[in-house]
Design a protein around this motif. Structure first.
Motif: not given
Length: 931
Positions: A279-283, A261-277
């Motif tokens: 996930r790798h997210y991009v914005y 993923v291009s850091r220049q074009d996307f924000y990124q995060r990897a989160t342990l969501d409250y449902d237990g998964l």
């Protein structure tokens, strides 16, 4: 020439003044936070946070949802969602005007505005040493990391090393670091899911039984990469790769599929969501490109064959992915929670709290004679491809679907049933309310002996035994053998079924017939039908025989036993005793005693009397025994092939001349040796009654089927053992469903706790309940939550506040919360801590809920889904159901114009179904009763 000199000096002055605010490129600071700087919760301008150099991240106060307090947090500051990636005080929100300050002595502290007490402190909450002595400044970096640093920009404390639920690009997670999911969408208190890189290099996701529990072990893990001692850290690269790295920096395992993923074009995060998964997210940054303005999940941790968290949390207690009484579906890489028909979410804003029942409970006692029985108001609502995985309290094997439906419908404890591969799995719910029960009428036999308690057709020579009919309460006459010289007329053998006529026919057949129809109920099976039966005889040993003219026995009760062994009787391999159902109920019970073909003498318990699958609870552990012998000296032993003997029960030197003997597999599952004095002169101080000399197992209250079933006593009752006899008891607030058949268990005599409290602050629902304490007691198999390292007072308060909690056991610092109906209960001195059973206080102990039922206008809620073709054989039947709320009544179903009552249904969790409707468990039907 003075002008250039002045200008040069001015430039030097400005550079010197700015030096404290701009450090090295590695520190990436925009504006250092100096000692004495602070933020105030509730301010609406830019002074309420400290931004990163680019402004992409901010550190400060956030008010989340409708919460009354504020969260000290870090968030993405250039997107409308202001997505939070770290927080300090999720378990204790800060009141408005609370202050976070970098103090003059280098402490980063969060103070309560009202009490000035410390809510949080960097370096203390999160596990670091005191860092204040050399702190020069703080800074919010463009990586999303907030740091406390020295004057030369050495980081003494940083949020990247104390993560909450999120990793950001360039962040690493070293061994023994844990991500903890938040509780809900807008609730940042600790949730139930942990993601930890263990010291052994294993990256593991755990589900706790409840958010309060600190207990983790391999049974609660739902994802793991496997042990690898070379693994030292989890790395989230700026390129978008998330992987485990070894000591030498090599990649050992891609945790998530590779996503460049291009850091220049996307924000990124990897989160342990409250449902237990995890996930790798991009914005996408900006607003013109496709995908801008929304977080998109690129990938999430997978679970082998089924990338579905609804399936993978399989812990035997706790909430499952969703709350109690709800079920989980998985669609578009997201689980969602739902309530079954007849239930609604306790809190629509917090689905993890589960669902509550909107209708009355089924009674364990029928209403009144000659009216509808209690099962009439209920039907089965079908849910294909679904299951509540760990709520089985009974399992009945090798039955039809129709039998499973009828069995659940007739069982007041059954809230739902799963039918799969000819097996019926009955599911828990809370105990029902009590109503009056009519007496069931039985037609008596039509023979001339119908008004007598016994009709002996044949006596033994001494008169000590008799063969004939014996009346069993109001149930009819039993063809039996009994001790004929004692008042109790104790039965030692019986034929299957009740009838009115037994006949030795002209062709030598011993048959039991119904008097009204002549229908054959039972028939003796001689060993050789080619040899003519000459006569039958009742022997002084207690055996009834069919014999030839030469007195060769072609059939005898000694070789076809029921539950009793008599002196001189032997039990060969593949012979089985079957305990009767109850004290006066001679139908087959749950316990068997078998000398197997391998020479092992084994006692088995079925989950129910109808079940064909059994679990052993006692065994002789022999592999070469050929016979079980009850000799005429009173010894009961196994004879081995080499002629040696193994005592099954301790030798008891009690005279056969002076005492009657019998060994019986009783309806509670114990095999006991009894004696009865033949006369008062020979009693030797013993009472004129049956006295137990010995038993196996020594304490039947310790009988534990593996994971379900009744135990020695019925549901909601508990077993105590004294003088080699078990007895069953009901806790306070409960009573026996049938005092004459205590194996049916106990029913609750009060209205269950509501999951929604009344509006009055002075009349809380929890104030209407108290605990009835049972010292040294436990219901062994009913834990639905397990909270570790807590006090007894905490355990009491937690159960009292939990509307799903029917009882709790506190032992050795652990709180075991119990579901209803309770099973396998027992008390035994010195074994357990204390069990607390929740009971409604007497002033509100009536069966009508306090304040009565709420009134409402008639409303057509005809959204009830019924699969009529399966339920009733005709889809036309769907047309006569409508779900309504009537004035002055609880939520009811109108069935063909009749108001019918409903029943209680609780403790269902973990329902799993595929979003495409396919059959995940190869099931046919999963049925639920509602009204």
């Amino acid at each position: 020439m003075a002008y250039p000199v002045s200008c040069f000096c001015l430039l030097i002055l400005v550079s010197c003044l700015l030096q404290p605010f701009f450090t090295t490129t590695a520190a990436q600071t925009y504006k250092n936070v100096s000692k004495g700087d602070f933020l105030i919760a509730g301010q609406r301008d830019s002074s309420s946070f400290w931004p990163s150099p680019s402004g992409e991240f901010a550190f400060g106060f956030r008010q989340v949802g409708n919460a009354a307090g504020f969260l000290l947090a870090i968030w993405f500051n250039k997107i409308p969602e202001r997505t939070i990636v770290w927080w300090a005080n999720g378990n204790e929100l800060a009141p408005v005007k609370s202050k976070v300050e970098l103090t003059r002595d280098g402490q980063l502290v969060l103070l309560n505005a009202t009490t000035e007490e410390q809510i949080w402190k960097a370096g203390h909450q999160g596990g670091a040493a005191n860092v204040s002595s050399t702190v020069s400044h703080a800074a919010m970096l463009d990586t999303g990391n907030f740091v406390l640093a020295t004057a030369d920009s050495v980081y003494l404390w940083e949020t990247f090393k104390r993560p909450t639920n999120t990793l950001l690009p360039s962040q690493t997670m070293v061994q023994n670091t844990t991500l903890v999911a938040r509780y809900g969408e807008a609730n940042y208190s600790d949730g139930r899911f942990d993601f930890v890189l263990q010291g052994d290099g294993n990256l593991v996701a755990y589900a706790r039984h409840s958010p309060l529990d600190s207990y983790r072990n391999v049974t609660t893990a739902y994802f793991a990469t496997g042990i690898n001692y070379n693994v030292t850290e989890l790395i989230f690269e700026s390129s978008g790769l998330i992987y485990l790295a070894a000591k030498d920096g090599s990649i050992t395992n891609n945790v998530l599929p590779s996503n460049y993923v291009s850091r220049q074009d996307f924000y990124q995060r990897a989160t342990l969501d409250y449902d237990g998964l995890f996930r790798h997210y991009v914005y996408r940054k900006g607003t013109s490109s496709a995908g801008a303005g929304v977080w998109t999940s690129l990938s999430e941790i997978t679970f082998g064959s089924y990338p579905n968290i609804c399936v993978n949390i399989l812990e035997r207690r706790g909430l499952g992915p969703c709350g109690f009484n709800s079920y989980c579906t998985y669609h578009d890489k997201k689980p969602s929670c739902h309530c079954p028909e007849g239930f609604s979410f306790i809190d629509p804003d917090d689905w993890s709290r589960g669902c509550q029942q909107n209708f009355d409970s089924q009674s364990c006692t029928d209403p009144s004679p000659n009216t509808d029985t209690e099962i009439d108001p209920f039907y089965l609502y079908d849910m294909p491809n679904a299951d509540w995985n760990f709520n089985d309290y009974e399992q009945i094997n090798q039955v039809t679907e129709d039998s499973c439906r009828h069995n659940c419908l007739a069982d007041c404890f059954c809230a739902a049933a799963t039918y799969i591969n000819e097996n019926c799995y009955k599911k828990n719910h809370s105990v029902p309310q009590q109503q009056l029960k009519p007496t069931k009428m039985y037609q008596r036999v039509t023979s001339s002996s119908q008004d007598n308690e016994t009709a002996a057709l044949s006596g033994s020579p001494s008169g000590e035994f008799a063969f004939g009919f014996q009346a069993i309460g109001n149930a009819g006459f039993l063809l039996a053998i009994w001790f004929n010289k004692i008042p109790a007329r104790t039965i030692v053998w019986w034929a299957n079924g009740t009838g009115s006529k037994v006949q030795l026919t002209a062709d030598g057949q011993l048959v039991l017939l119904k008097g009204t129809t002549g229908e054959k109920i039972w028939q003796a099976e001689p060993s050789d039908n080619r040899v003519f039966v000459s006569h039958a005889a009742m022997l002084d040993t207690g055996s009834f025989v069919l014999a030839t003219a030469g007195s060769e026995y072609l059939w005898e009760t000694f070789t076809s036993p029921t539950d009793t062994l008599l002196p001189s009787q032997t039990m060969v391999q593949r012979t089985t005793f079957v305990a009767r159902h109850g004290e006066t109920n001679y139908s087959d019970g749950r316990f068997t005693f078998t000398l197997q073909g391998d020479g092992n003498l084994v006692a088995y318990a079925k989950h129910t009397a109808l079940d064909s699958v059994m679990d052993y609870y006692w065994a002789s552990s022999t592999n070469n025994a050929t016979k079980l012998i009850f000799n005429t000296s009173g010894s009961i032993y196994l004879e081995v092939m080499d002629g040696s003997i193994i005592n099954v029960l301790p030798s008891n030197a009690v005279s056969m001349q002076d005492f009657y003997h019998r060994a019986i597999l009783e309806y509670d599952g114990a095999f006991r040796h009894y004696v009865y004095p033949k006369s008062t002169s020979s009693a030797a101080g013993r009472p004129m009654a049956w006295t137990c000399l010995s038993a196996v197992p020594p304490n039947i209250c310790r009988l534990y089927p593996p994971d379900r079933g009744l135990g020695p006593c019925g549901f909601n009752s508990y077993c105590s053992y004294q003088d080699q006899k078990s007895s069953c008891h009901c806790p306070e607030g409960f009573s026996f469903i049938d005092p004459n058949d205590r194996s049916r268990g106990c029913q609750q005599n009060f209205v269950s706790q509501s999951c929604t409290e009344p509006s009055s602050d002075t009349d809380k629902e929890t104030d209407r309940f108290y605990f009835y304490d049972i010292p040294n007691g436990d219901w062994h198999l009913n834990d639905y939550e397990w909270i570790h390292n807590v006090t007894e007072d905490f355990c009491r308060r937690n159960c009292l506040a939990d509307c799903f909690c029917g009882a709790a056991t506190y032992t050795n610092g652990d709180c075991h919360k119990k579901m209803l109906p309770l099973s396998n209960g027992r008390t035994e001195s010195g074994v357990y801590g204390i069990t607390m059973v929740k009971t409604r206080k007497a002033r509100n102990s009536t069966l009508q809920p306090p304040g009565g039922y709420p009134k409402s206008e008639n409303k057509d809620l005809s959204t009830l889904i019924i699969i009529g073709a399966v339920l009733l054989g005709s889809s036309v039947f769907l047309n006569i159901f409508s779900l309504q709320v009537m004035a002055d009544t609880p939520l009811l179903v109108h069935l063909a114009g009749r108001i019918v009552k409903s029943f209680n249904f609780e403790w269902l969790h973990g329902l799993k179904t595929r979003s495409d409707g396919s059959n995940l468990f190869s099931t046919r039907d999963y049925t639920m009763r509602i009204s």
